[in-house]
Design a protein around this motif. Structure first.
Motif, PDB file in Angstrom:
ATOM      1  N   TYR A  11     -20.055   4.444   2.389  1.00  0.00           N
ATOM      2  CA  TYR A  11     -20.513   4.363   1.682  1.00  0.00           C
ATOM      3  C   TYR A  11     -21.227   5.537   0.312  1.00  0.00           C
ATOM      4  O   TYR A  11     -22.254   4.957  -0.471  1.00  0.00           O
ATOM      5  N   ASN A  12     -21.252   6.628   0.821  1.00  0.00           N
ATOM      6  CA  ASN A  12     -21.506   7.404  -0.159  1.00  0.00           C
ATOM      7  C   ASN A  12     -21.505   8.042  -1.483  1.00  0.00           C
ATOM      8  O   ASN A  12     -20.088   9.052  -1.613  1.00  0.00           O
ATOM      9  N   VAL A  13     -21.099   6.935  -1.954  1.00  0.00           N
ATOM     10  CA  VAL A  13     -20.253   6.860  -3.200  1.00  0.00           C
ATOM     11  C   VAL A  13     -20.935   6.815  -4.391  1.00  0.00           C
ATOM     12  O   VAL A  13     -22.204   6.575  -4.404  1.00  0.00           O
ATOM     13  N   PRO A  14     -21.087   7.308  -6.015  1.00  0.00           N
ATOM     14  CA  PRO A  14     -21.711   7.502  -7.352  1.00  0.00           C
ATOM     15  C   PRO A  14     -21.381   5.893  -7.284  1.00  0.00           C
ATOM     16  O   PRO A  14     -20.774   4.710  -7.431  1.00  0.00           O
ATOM     17  N   ALA A  15     -23.178   5.046  -7.802  1.00  0.00           N
ATOM     18  CA  ALA A  15     -23.133   4.108  -7.874  1.00  0.00           C
ATOM     19  C   ALA A  15     -24.811   3.750  -8.780  1.00  0.00           C
ATOM     20  O   ALA A  15     -25.511   5.024  -8.546  1.00  0.00           O
ATOM     21  N   ARG A 428     -27.516  -0.798  -3.035  1.00  0.00           N
ATOM     22  CA  ARG A 428     -27.397   0.334  -4.013  1.00  0.00           C
ATOM     23  C   ARG A 428     -25.747  -0.354  -4.166  1.00  0.00           C
ATOM     24  O   ARG A 428     -25.147  -0.492  -5.430  1.00  0.00           O
ATOM     25  N   ASN A 429     -24.253   0.081  -3.293  1.00  0.00           N
ATOM     26  CA  ASN A 429     -23.110  -0.627  -2.935  1.00  0.00           C
ATOM     27  C   ASN A 429     -22.990  -1.148  -3.088  1.00  0.00           C
ATOM     28  O   ASN A 429     -21.903  -2.399  -3.408  1.00  0.00           O
ATOM     29  N   ILE A 430     -24.322  -2.169  -2.324  1.00  0.00           N
ATOM     30  CA  ILE A 430     -23.996  -3.925  -2.212  1.00  0.00           C
ATOM     31  C   ILE A 430     -24.719  -4.043  -3.453  1.00  0.00           C
ATOM     32  O   ILE A 430     -23.428  -5.643  -4.037  1.00  0.00           O
ATOM     33  N   CYS A 431     -25.267  -4.220  -4.292  1.00  0.00           N
ATOM     34  CA  CYS A 431     -25.761  -4.361  -5.499  1.00  0.00           C
ATOM     35  C   CYS A 431     -23.610  -4.635  -6.798  1.00  0.00           C
ATOM     36  O   CYS A 431     -23.975  -5.022  -7.600  1.00  0.00           O
ATOM     37  N   THR A 432     -23.616  -3.350  -6.346  1.00  0.00           N
ATOM     38  CA  THR A 432     -22.049  -3.359  -7.555  1.00  0.00           C
ATOM     39  C   THR A 432     -21.151  -4.407  -7.428  1.00  0.00           C
ATOM     40  O   THR A 432     -20.112  -4.783  -7.863  1.00  0.00           O
ATOM     41  N   GLN A 445     -15.386   5.643 -16.026  1.00  0.00           N
ATOM     42  CA  GLN A 445     -15.277   6.747 -14.668  1.00  0.00           C
ATOM     43  C   GLN A 445     -17.245   6.453 -15.904  1.00  0.00           C
ATOM     44  O   GLN A 445     -16.964   6.829 -16.888  1.00  0.00           O
ATOM     45  N   PHE A 446     -18.042   6.480 -15.160  1.00  0.00           N
ATOM     46  CA  PHE A 446     -19.554   6.968 -15.244  1.00  0.00           C
ATOM     47  C   PHE A 446     -20.276   7.916 -14.270  1.00  0.00           C
ATOM     48  O   PHE A 446     -19.763   7.805 -13.591  1.00  0.00           O
ATOM     49  N   GLY A 447     -21.183   8.629 -14.906  1.00  0.00           N
ATOM     50  CA  GLY A 447     -21.859   9.487 -14.398  1.00  0.00           C
ATOM     51  C   GLY A 447     -22.916   9.478 -13.386  1.00  0.00           C
ATOM     52  O   GLY A 447     -23.782   9.789 -13.705  1.00  0.00           O
ATOM     53  N   PHE A 448     -22.564   8.706 -12.829  1.00  0.00           N
ATOM     54  CA  PHE A 448     -23.614   7.892 -11.645  1.00  0.00           C
ATOM     55  C   PHE A 448     -23.975   9.217 -10.872  1.00  0.00           C
ATOM     56  O   PHE A 448     -23.372   9.705 -10.226  1.00  0.00           O
ATOM     57  N   SER A 449     -25.403   8.708  -9.431  1.00  0.00           N
ATOM     58  CA  SER A 449     -25.732  10.034  -9.141  1.00  0.00           C
ATOM     59  C   SER A 449     -24.483   9.335  -7.538  1.00  0.00           C
ATOM     60  O   SER A 449     -24.516   7.902  -7.539  1.00  0.00           O
ATOM     61  N   LYS A 450     -24.423   9.881  -6.418  1.00  0.00           N
ATOM     62  CA  LYS A 450     -24.214   9.496  -5.163  1.00  0.00           C
ATOM     63  C   LYS A 450     -24.873   8.164  -4.448  1.00  0.00           C
ATOM     64  O   LYS A 450     -26.597   8.751  -5.204  1.00  0.00           O
ATOM     65  N   ALA A 451     -24.476   7.068  -4.209  1.00  0.00           N
ATOM     66  CA  ALA A 451     -25.767   6.610  -3.261  1.00  0.00           C
ATOM     67  C   ALA A 451     -26.385   6.924  -2.359  1.00  0.00           C
ATOM     68  O   ALA A 451     -28.150   6.336  -1.884  1.00  0.00           O
ATOM     69  N   ILE A 452     -26.122   7.747  -1.236  1.00  0.00           N
ATOM     70  CA  ILE A 452     -27.268   7.945   0.002  1.00  0.00           C
ATOM     71  C   ILE A 452     -27.600   9.316  -0.418  1.00  0.00           C
ATOM     72  O   ILE A 452     -26.400  10.377  -1.309  1.00  0.00           O
TER      73      ILE A 452
END
Length: 452
Positions: A11-15, A428-432, A445-452
Protein backbone atom coordinates in the motif's frame (compact mmCIF):
# COMPACT_ATOMS: atom_id res chain seq x y z
CA UNK A 1 -3.60 -12.39 6.98
CA UNK A 2 -0.55 -10.74 5.45
CA UNK A 3 2.28 -9.46 7.63
CA UNK A 4 2.60 -5.73 8.35
CA UNK A 5 5.81 -5.33 6.26
CA UNK A 6 4.10 -7.00 3.30
CA UNK A 7 1.11 -4.69 3.62
CA UNK A 8 3.34 -1.63 3.95
CA UNK A 9 5.00 -2.60 0.69
CA UNK A 10 1.66 -3.29 -1.01
CA UNK A 11 0.00 0.00 0.00
CA UNK A 12 2.96 2.35 -0.32
CA UNK A 13 1.41 4.03 -3.34
CA UNK A 14 0.59 7.70 -4.06
CA UNK A 15 -2.46 8.92 -2.15
CA UNK A 16 -3.86 12.27 -0.93
CA UNK A 17 -3.24 13.46 2.64
CA UNK A 18 -6.88 14.58 2.84
CA UNK A 19 -6.39 17.93 4.49
CA UNK A 20 -9.43 18.68 2.36
CA UNK A 21 -12.02 16.86 0.31
CA UNK A 22 -11.98 17.18 -2.62
CA UNK A 23 -8.21 17.33 -2.48
CA UNK A 24 -6.77 20.42 -4.23
CA UNK A 25 -5.82 18.79 -7.59
CA UNK A 26 -9.44 17.62 -7.92
CA UNK A 27 -11.09 20.97 -7.32
CA UNK A 28 -13.54 22.05 -10.01
CA UNK A 29 -11.93 25.53 -10.19
CA UNK A 30 -15.40 27.06 -10.45
CA UNK A 31 -14.92 29.89 -7.96
CA UNK A 32 -15.23 33.55 -8.87
CA UNK A 33 -14.38 36.21 -6.29
CA UNK A 34 -18.01 37.30 -6.08
CA UNK A 35 -19.12 33.69 -5.42
CA UNK A 36 -16.43 33.29 -2.78
CA UNK A 37 -17.49 36.43 -0.95
CA UNK A 38 -21.08 35.17 -0.85
CA UNK A 39 -20.01 31.78 0.53
CA UNK A 40 -17.97 33.53 3.23
CA UNK A 41 -20.99 35.61 4.24
CA UNK A 42 -23.27 32.57 4.39
CA UNK A 43 -20.77 30.46 6.34
CA UNK A 44 -20.17 33.29 8.80
CA UNK A 45 -23.90 33.65 9.38
CA UNK A 46 -24.26 29.90 9.90
CA UNK A 47 -21.18 29.14 12.02
CA UNK A 48 -19.36 32.33 13.00
CA UNK A 49 -21.22 33.10 16.21
CA UNK A 50 -21.04 29.61 17.75
CA UNK A 51 -17.78 28.20 16.38
CA UNK A 52 -15.79 31.31 15.54
CA UNK A 53 -13.20 31.79 12.79
CA UNK A 54 -9.78 30.15 12.55
CA UNK A 55 -6.97 32.03 10.78
CA UNK A 56 -4.01 30.60 8.90
CA UNK A 57 -1.45 33.28 8.05
CA UNK A 58 1.17 32.36 5.45
CA UNK A 59 4.53 34.10 6.02
CA UNK A 60 6.62 32.92 3.06
CA UNK A 61 10.13 34.29 3.56
CA UNK A 62 13.21 32.25 4.51
CA UNK A 63 16.85 33.36 4.71
CA UNK A 64 18.14 30.11 3.19
CA UNK A 65 16.73 27.21 1.18
CA UNK A 66 16.09 23.87 2.87
CA UNK A 67 16.49 21.61 -0.15
CA UNK A 68 13.92 18.99 0.96
CA UNK A 69 11.15 21.58 1.40
CA UNK A 70 7.91 21.46 -0.57
CA UNK A 71 6.38 24.62 0.89
CA UNK A 72 5.65 27.85 -0.94
CA UNK A 73 8.55 30.13 0.05
CA UNK A 74 10.75 33.02 -1.07
CA UNK A 75 14.46 33.01 -0.20
CA UNK A 76 15.93 36.38 0.78
CA UNK A 77 18.08 38.04 3.43
CA UNK A 78 16.47 41.41 2.73
CA UNK A 79 14.26 42.14 5.73
CA UNK A 80 12.90 45.28 4.09
CA UNK A 81 10.27 42.94 2.58
CA UNK A 82 8.61 42.54 5.98
CA UNK A 83 6.67 45.80 6.22
CA UNK A 84 4.93 45.79 2.80
CA UNK A 85 3.95 42.14 3.26
CA UNK A 86 2.58 42.73 6.78
CA UNK A 87 0.64 45.76 5.52
CA UNK A 88 -0.90 43.61 2.78
CA UNK A 89 -1.96 40.94 5.29
CA UNK A 90 -3.67 43.65 7.34
CA UNK A 91 -5.47 44.97 4.27
CA UNK A 92 -6.63 41.47 3.32
CA UNK A 93 -7.96 40.87 6.83
CA UNK A 94 -9.78 44.21 6.63
CA UNK A 95 -11.52 42.98 3.45
CA UNK A 96 -12.75 39.89 5.30
CA UNK A 97 -13.96 42.04 8.20
CA UNK A 98 -16.20 43.84 5.73
CA UNK A 99 -17.66 40.50 4.65
CA UNK A 100 -18.31 39.39 8.24
CA UNK A 101 -20.06 42.65 9.06
CA UNK A 102 -19.48 42.23 12.80
CA UNK A 103 -16.51 41.82 15.12
CA UNK A 104 -15.58 38.16 14.57
CA UNK A 105 -14.76 35.65 17.28
CA UNK A 106 -11.45 33.91 16.72
CA UNK A 107 -11.19 30.20 17.50
CA UNK A 108 -7.52 30.06 16.58
CA UNK A 109 -4.56 31.51 14.69
CA UNK A 110 -1.68 29.60 13.14
CA UNK A 111 1.41 31.21 11.61
CA UNK A 112 3.00 29.06 8.91
CA UNK A 113 5.51 29.48 6.14
CA UNK A 114 8.14 29.85 4.95
CA UNK A 115 9.65 30.83 8.28
CA UNK A 116 7.33 32.96 10.43
CA UNK A 117 10.26 33.88 12.67
CA UNK A 118 11.99 35.44 9.65
CA UNK A 119 9.76 38.37 10.60
CA UNK A 120 10.89 40.51 13.51
CA UNK A 121 8.90 40.49 16.76
CA UNK A 122 7.91 44.09 15.95
CA UNK A 123 6.48 43.11 12.55
CA UNK A 124 4.54 40.22 14.09
CA UNK A 125 3.26 42.55 16.80
CA UNK A 126 2.06 45.04 14.16
CA UNK A 127 0.19 42.39 12.18
CA UNK A 128 -1.30 40.46 15.08
CA UNK A 129 -2.07 43.59 17.07
CA UNK A 130 -4.37 44.75 14.27
CA UNK A 131 -6.03 41.35 13.85
CA UNK A 132 -6.60 40.85 17.57
CA UNK A 133 -7.72 44.46 17.97
CA UNK A 134 -10.48 43.96 15.41
CA UNK A 135 -11.73 40.63 16.73
CA UNK A 136 -12.54 38.78 19.94
CA UNK A 137 -10.60 35.74 21.12
CA UNK A 138 -12.84 32.85 22.17
CA UNK A 139 -12.26 31.36 25.61
CA UNK A 140 -10.33 28.31 24.40
CA UNK A 141 -8.77 29.83 21.28
CA UNK A 142 -5.67 27.95 20.07
CA UNK A 143 -2.83 30.22 18.91
CA UNK A 144 0.28 28.54 17.48
CA UNK A 145 3.23 29.20 15.22
CA UNK A 146 6.01 27.40 13.38
CA UNK A 147 9.48 28.39 14.52
CA UNK A 148 12.96 27.73 13.18
CA UNK A 149 15.17 26.84 16.19
CA UNK A 150 18.06 28.87 14.74
CA UNK A 151 16.19 32.17 14.59
CA UNK A 152 13.35 31.89 17.10
CA UNK A 153 14.56 34.31 19.75
CA UNK A 154 13.39 34.96 23.29
CA UNK A 155 11.86 38.19 21.95
CA UNK A 156 9.84 36.24 19.37
CA UNK A 157 8.60 33.81 21.98
CA UNK A 158 7.77 36.51 24.55
CA UNK A 159 6.02 38.78 22.04
CA UNK A 160 3.83 35.98 20.73
CA UNK A 161 3.14 34.66 24.24
CA UNK A 162 1.98 38.11 25.33
CA UNK A 163 -0.41 38.11 22.37
CA UNK A 164 -1.94 34.80 23.49
CA UNK A 165 0.15 32.15 21.71
CA UNK A 166 0.63 28.99 23.75
CA UNK A 167 1.92 26.43 21.24
CA UNK A 168 5.09 26.41 19.15
CA UNK A 169 6.16 23.86 16.55
CA UNK A 170 9.84 23.48 15.69
CA UNK A 171 10.94 21.95 12.39
CA UNK A 172 13.66 19.55 13.53
CA UNK A 173 13.56 16.96 10.70
CA UNK A 174 16.71 15.10 11.90
CA UNK A 175 19.60 15.69 14.29
CA UNK A 176 22.27 13.88 12.24
CA UNK A 177 24.84 16.33 10.82
CA UNK A 178 25.25 14.48 7.49
CA UNK A 179 21.49 14.57 6.97
CA UNK A 180 21.33 18.24 7.94
CA UNK A 181 24.11 19.14 5.51
CA UNK A 182 22.39 17.29 2.66
CA UNK A 183 19.07 19.08 3.21
CA UNK A 184 20.80 22.41 3.97
CA UNK A 185 19.26 22.79 7.40
CA UNK A 186 22.00 22.73 10.02
CA UNK A 187 20.66 23.26 13.52
CA UNK A 188 22.67 21.87 16.44
CA UNK A 189 20.92 20.06 19.29
CA UNK A 190 21.99 22.89 21.59
CA UNK A 191 19.98 25.45 19.55
CA UNK A 192 16.88 23.24 19.62
CA UNK A 193 17.27 22.72 23.37
CA UNK A 194 17.67 26.45 23.93
CA UNK A 195 14.56 27.29 21.89
CA UNK A 196 12.57 24.57 23.68
CA UNK A 197 13.75 25.55 27.16
CA UNK A 198 12.99 29.25 26.61
CA UNK A 199 9.48 28.45 25.34
CA UNK A 200 8.75 26.39 28.45
CA UNK A 201 10.33 28.97 30.74
CA UNK A 202 8.08 31.69 29.29
CA UNK A 203 4.99 29.52 29.75
CA UNK A 204 4.18 27.79 26.45
CA UNK A 205 1.87 24.88 27.15
CA UNK A 206 2.73 22.75 24.12
CA UNK A 207 5.92 22.23 22.12
CA UNK A 208 5.77 20.18 18.91
CA UNK A 209 8.68 18.71 16.96
CA UNK A 210 8.40 17.95 13.24
CA UNK A 211 10.54 14.96 12.22
CA UNK A 212 10.90 13.45 8.74
CA UNK A 213 11.86 9.94 7.68
CA UNK A 214 13.19 9.06 4.23
CA UNK A 215 15.75 11.87 4.05
CA UNK A 216 19.21 11.44 2.48
CA UNK A 217 21.79 9.54 4.59
CA UNK A 218 19.18 8.38 7.11
CA UNK A 219 19.42 4.85 8.45
CA UNK A 220 18.24 2.97 11.54
CA UNK A 221 21.21 4.19 13.58
CA UNK A 222 20.63 7.87 12.73
CA UNK A 223 16.91 7.56 13.52
CA UNK A 224 17.68 5.97 16.87
CA UNK A 225 20.13 8.76 17.67
CA UNK A 226 17.65 11.47 16.64
CA UNK A 227 14.93 9.99 18.85
CA UNK A 228 17.38 9.65 21.75
CA UNK A 229 17.96 13.42 21.52
CA UNK A 230 14.21 14.05 21.17
CA UNK A 231 13.66 12.00 24.34
CA UNK A 232 15.92 14.39 26.26
CA UNK A 233 13.65 17.32 25.40
CA UNK A 234 10.36 15.37 25.46
CA UNK A 235 8.09 17.59 23.36
CA UNK A 236 4.34 17.36 23.98
CA UNK A 237 3.61 16.41 20.36
CA UNK A 238 5.58 14.89 17.53
CA UNK A 239 4.78 14.84 13.82
CA UNK A 240 6.68 12.05 12.07
CA UNK A 241 6.28 12.72 8.36
CA UNK A 242 7.26 10.80 5.28
CA UNK A 243 9.63 12.75 3.04
CA UNK A 244 7.85 13.49 -0.25
CA UNK A 245 10.31 13.32 -3.14
CA UNK A 246 8.88 15.41 -5.99
CA UNK A 247 11.92 16.85 -7.82
CA UNK A 248 9.83 17.79 -10.87
CA UNK A 249 8.03 20.31 -8.64
CA UNK A 250 10.94 21.12 -6.32
CA UNK A 251 14.21 20.91 -8.31
CA UNK A 252 16.44 21.45 -5.26
CA UNK A 253 15.54 17.91 -4.18
CA UNK A 254 17.65 16.56 -7.04
CA UNK A 255 20.80 17.63 -5.18
CA UNK A 256 20.64 14.65 -2.80
CA UNK A 257 18.64 12.13 -4.85
CA UNK A 258 21.46 9.56 -4.92
CA UNK A 259 21.64 9.45 -1.11
CA UNK A 260 17.97 8.71 -0.42
CA UNK A 261 17.18 5.43 1.37
CA UNK A 262 15.64 2.74 -0.81
CA UNK A 263 11.94 2.03 -0.44
CA UNK A 264 12.45 -0.98 1.85
CA UNK A 265 14.90 1.04 3.96
CA UNK A 266 12.44 3.92 4.21
CA UNK A 267 9.69 1.59 5.42
CA UNK A 268 12.10 0.28 8.06
CA UNK A 269 12.70 3.87 9.23
CA UNK A 270 8.94 4.36 9.54
CA UNK A 271 8.48 1.17 11.56
CA UNK A 272 11.48 1.89 13.80
CA UNK A 273 10.26 5.44 14.45
CA UNK A 274 6.79 4.24 15.43
CA UNK A 275 8.30 1.59 17.68
CA UNK A 276 10.49 4.14 19.47
CA UNK A 277 7.62 6.62 19.81
CA UNK A 278 5.49 3.95 21.48
CA UNK A 279 8.34 3.07 23.86
CA UNK A 280 8.65 6.77 24.77
CA UNK A 281 4.97 6.98 25.68
CA UNK A 282 3.69 8.80 22.60
CA UNK A 283 0.26 7.73 21.38
CA UNK A 284 -0.91 7.87 17.79
CA UNK A 285 -3.41 10.63 17.15
CA UNK A 286 -3.77 10.05 13.43
CA UNK A 287 -1.77 10.18 10.22
CA UNK A 288 1.82 11.12 11.13
CA UNK A 289 0.84 12.69 14.47
CA UNK A 290 1.68 11.51 18.00
CA UNK A 291 1.14 13.06 21.43
CA UNK A 292 1.51 12.35 25.13
CA UNK A 293 -1.63 11.08 26.82
CA UNK A 294 -2.38 14.36 28.62
CA UNK A 295 -2.03 16.52 25.50
CA UNK A 296 -5.26 18.20 24.33
CA UNK A 297 -4.79 16.78 20.83
CA UNK A 298 -4.83 13.20 22.09
CA UNK A 299 -7.67 13.98 24.48
CA UNK A 300 -9.65 15.35 21.52
CA UNK A 301 -9.16 12.02 19.74
CA UNK A 302 -10.40 10.11 22.79
CA UNK A 303 -13.41 12.43 23.12
CA UNK A 304 -14.09 12.25 19.36
CA UNK A 305 -13.81 16.04 18.99
CA UNK A 306 -10.69 15.95 16.81
CA UNK A 307 -10.85 17.94 13.56
CA UNK A 308 -8.62 18.11 10.48
CA UNK A 309 -8.09 20.93 7.99
CA UNK A 310 -5.29 22.45 5.91
CA UNK A 311 -3.25 22.99 9.09
CA UNK A 312 -3.47 19.29 9.95
CA UNK A 313 -5.09 17.88 13.09
CA UNK A 314 -6.60 20.46 15.41
CA UNK A 315 -8.77 20.71 18.50
CA UNK A 316 -10.68 23.65 17.02
CA UNK A 317 -14.20 22.78 15.83
CA UNK A 318 -14.47 25.87 13.62
CA UNK A 319 -15.88 25.26 10.13
CA UNK A 320 -14.47 28.59 8.93
CA UNK A 321 -10.76 28.70 8.15
CA UNK A 322 -9.58 31.91 6.50
CA UNK A 323 -6.15 31.84 4.88
CA UNK A 324 -4.27 35.14 4.66
CA UNK A 325 -1.15 35.64 2.56
CA UNK A 326 0.10 34.40 -0.79
CA UNK A 327 -0.88 30.79 -1.61
CA UNK A 328 -2.96 30.52 1.60
CA UNK A 329 -6.03 28.28 1.40
CA UNK A 330 -9.41 29.06 2.96
CA UNK A 331 -12.16 26.58 3.83
CA UNK A 332 -15.62 27.89 4.72
CA UNK A 333 -17.43 24.51 4.67
CA UNK A 334 -19.43 25.41 1.56
CA UNK A 335 -16.32 25.95 -0.54
CA UNK A 336 -12.56 26.35 -0.78
CA UNK A 337 -10.40 29.12 -2.21
CA UNK A 338 -6.65 29.53 -2.64
CA UNK A 339 -4.80 32.81 -3.00
CA UNK A 340 -2.39 33.42 -5.86
CA UNK A 341 1.05 31.91 -5.19
CA UNK A 342 3.24 34.79 -6.34
CA UNK A 343 4.03 37.33 -3.63
CA UNK A 344 3.99 40.31 -6.00
CA UNK A 345 0.70 39.22 -7.58
CA UNK A 346 -0.80 38.74 -4.13
CA UNK A 347 0.22 42.22 -2.99
CA UNK A 348 -1.04 43.81 -6.21
CA UNK A 349 -4.45 42.10 -5.98
CA UNK A 350 -4.97 43.09 -2.36
CA UNK A 351 -3.75 46.66 -2.83
CA UNK A 352 -6.26 47.07 -5.67
CA UNK A 353 -9.04 46.54 -3.17
CA UNK A 354 -10.12 42.97 -3.87
CA UNK A 355 -9.13 39.57 -2.59
CA UNK A 356 -6.38 37.51 -4.21
CA UNK A 357 -8.34 34.38 -5.12
CA UNK A 358 -6.66 32.28 -7.79
CA UNK A 359 -8.68 29.08 -7.70
CA UNK A 360 -11.39 27.37 -5.70
CA UNK A 361 -14.15 24.81 -5.41
CA UNK A 362 -17.83 25.13 -4.55
CA UNK A 363 -19.02 22.12 -2.56
CA UNK A 364 -21.94 19.99 -3.70
CA UNK A 365 -24.16 18.06 -1.29
CA UNK A 366 -22.33 14.89 -2.35
CA UNK A 367 -18.96 16.56 -1.66
CA UNK A 368 -20.07 17.51 1.85
CA UNK A 369 -21.31 13.98 2.63
CA UNK A 370 -18.05 12.48 1.34
CA UNK A 371 -15.91 14.95 3.26
CA UNK A 372 -17.77 14.22 6.49
CA UNK A 373 -17.22 10.50 6.06
CA UNK A 374 -13.50 10.86 5.26
CA UNK A 375 -12.97 13.30 8.16
CA UNK A 376 -14.64 10.87 10.56
CA UNK A 377 -12.36 8.07 9.40
CA UNK A 378 -9.22 10.19 9.65
CA UNK A 379 -10.10 11.66 13.05
CA UNK A 380 -12.20 8.98 14.77
CA UNK A 381 -11.33 5.70 12.95
CA UNK A 382 -15.02 5.15 12.31
CA UNK A 383 -17.85 6.61 10.26
CA UNK A 384 -21.54 6.14 9.65
CA UNK A 385 -22.77 5.96 6.09
CA UNK A 386 -26.21 5.53 4.61
CA UNK A 387 -27.38 3.19 1.89
CA UNK A 388 -27.48 5.94 -0.77
CA UNK A 389 -23.78 6.65 -0.26
CA UNK A 390 -22.96 2.95 -0.11
CA UNK A 391 -24.57 2.55 -3.53
CA UNK A 392 -22.23 5.18 -5.04
CA UNK A 393 -19.08 3.21 -4.24
CA UNK A 394 -17.76 1.54 -7.38
CA UNK A 395 -17.63 -2.24 -7.62
CA UNK A 396 -13.83 -2.10 -7.69
CA UNK A 397 -13.64 0.02 -4.56
CA UNK A 398 -16.21 -2.09 -2.76
CA UNK A 399 -14.05 -5.11 -3.58
CA UNK A 400 -11.02 -3.23 -2.19
CA UNK A 401 -12.89 -2.57 1.06
CA UNK A 402 -13.51 -6.30 1.32
CA UNK A 403 -9.78 -6.90 0.78
CA UNK A 404 -8.95 -4.42 3.55
CA UNK A 405 -11.40 -6.29 5.77
CA UNK A 406 -9.86 -9.67 4.96
CA UNK A 407 -6.43 -8.22 5.83
CA UNK A 408 -7.64 -7.22 9.29
CA UNK A 409 -7.41 -3.47 8.64
CA UNK A 410 -11.09 -2.59 9.00
CA UNK A 411 -14.59 -3.94 9.30
CA UNK A 412 -17.70 -2.57 7.63
CA UNK A 413 -21.32 -3.11 6.73
CA UNK A 414 -23.92 -0.96 5.00
CA UNK A 415 -24.27 1.30 8.03
CA UNK A 416 -20.78 1.78 9.47
CA UNK A 417 -17.07 1.40 8.80
CA UNK A 418 -14.53 0.94 11.59
CA UNK A 419 -10.75 1.16 11.04
CA UNK A 420 -8.85 -1.16 13.36
CA UNK A 421 -5.58 -0.12 14.99
CA UNK A 422 -3.73 -2.33 12.49
CA UNK A 423 -5.29 -0.22 9.73
CA UNK A 424 -4.06 3.16 11.00
CA UNK A 425 -0.94 3.21 8.77
CA UNK A 426 -3.23 2.73 5.78
CA UNK A 427 -5.84 5.43 6.49
CA UNK A 428 -4.94 7.36 3.33
CA UNK A 429 -5.36 4.22 1.20
CA UNK A 430 -8.69 3.41 2.85
CA UNK A 431 -10.02 6.93 2.29
CA UNK A 432 -9.31 6.73 -1.44
CA UNK A 433 -12.01 4.05 -1.73
CA UNK A 434 -14.57 6.72 -0.81
CA UNK A 435 -13.07 9.46 -2.99
CA UNK A 436 -15.88 9.85 -5.52
CA UNK A 437 -14.10 12.75 -7.27
CA UNK A 438 -10.99 10.64 -7.80
CA UNK A 439 -13.07 7.71 -9.03
CA UNK A 440 -14.59 9.97 -11.67
CA UNK A 441 -11.08 10.88 -12.90
CA UNK A 442 -9.29 7.58 -12.42
CA UNK A 443 -7.75 7.87 -15.89
CA UNK A 444 -5.75 10.94 -14.77
CA UNK A 445 -2.46 11.10 -12.89
CA UNK A 446 -1.99 13.34 -9.84
CA UNK A 447 1.24 14.27 -8.04
CA UNK A 448 0.45 12.82 -4.61
CA UNK A 449 3.18 11.64 -2.26
CA UNK A 450 3.33 7.97 -1.30
CA UNK A 451 1.10 6.83 1.55
CA UNK A 452 3.79 5.32 3.79
Amino acid sequence: MKSQPTLLQKYNVPAPRYTSYPTVPLWADDMQESNWKELVRIAYQDFGEDEGVTLYIHLPYCESLCTYCGCNKRITKNHAVETPYIETIIKEWHAYLQLFGTCPKLAGIHLGGGTPTFFSPESLQQMLGYILGTSELMQHAALSFEGHPNNTTRAHLQTLFDLGFRRVSYGIQDFNLDVQKAIHRIQPFEKVKEATDIAREIGYESVNFDLIYGLPHQNIATIEDTFAKVAELRPDRIAYYSYAHLPSAFPAQKSFEQYLPKETEKRALYEKGKEILASMGYLEVGMDHFALDDDPLYQAKINKTLHRNFMGYTTSPSKILIGLGNSAISDVYYGYAQNVKGINEYKEDIQQGGLAINRGHAMTAEDIATRNLILDLICNQSAQWNYDFFEKISADNLAQLQVFQSEGLLQFDQGEIQIKDAGLPFVRNICTTFDLRMQAKQDQQFGFSKAI
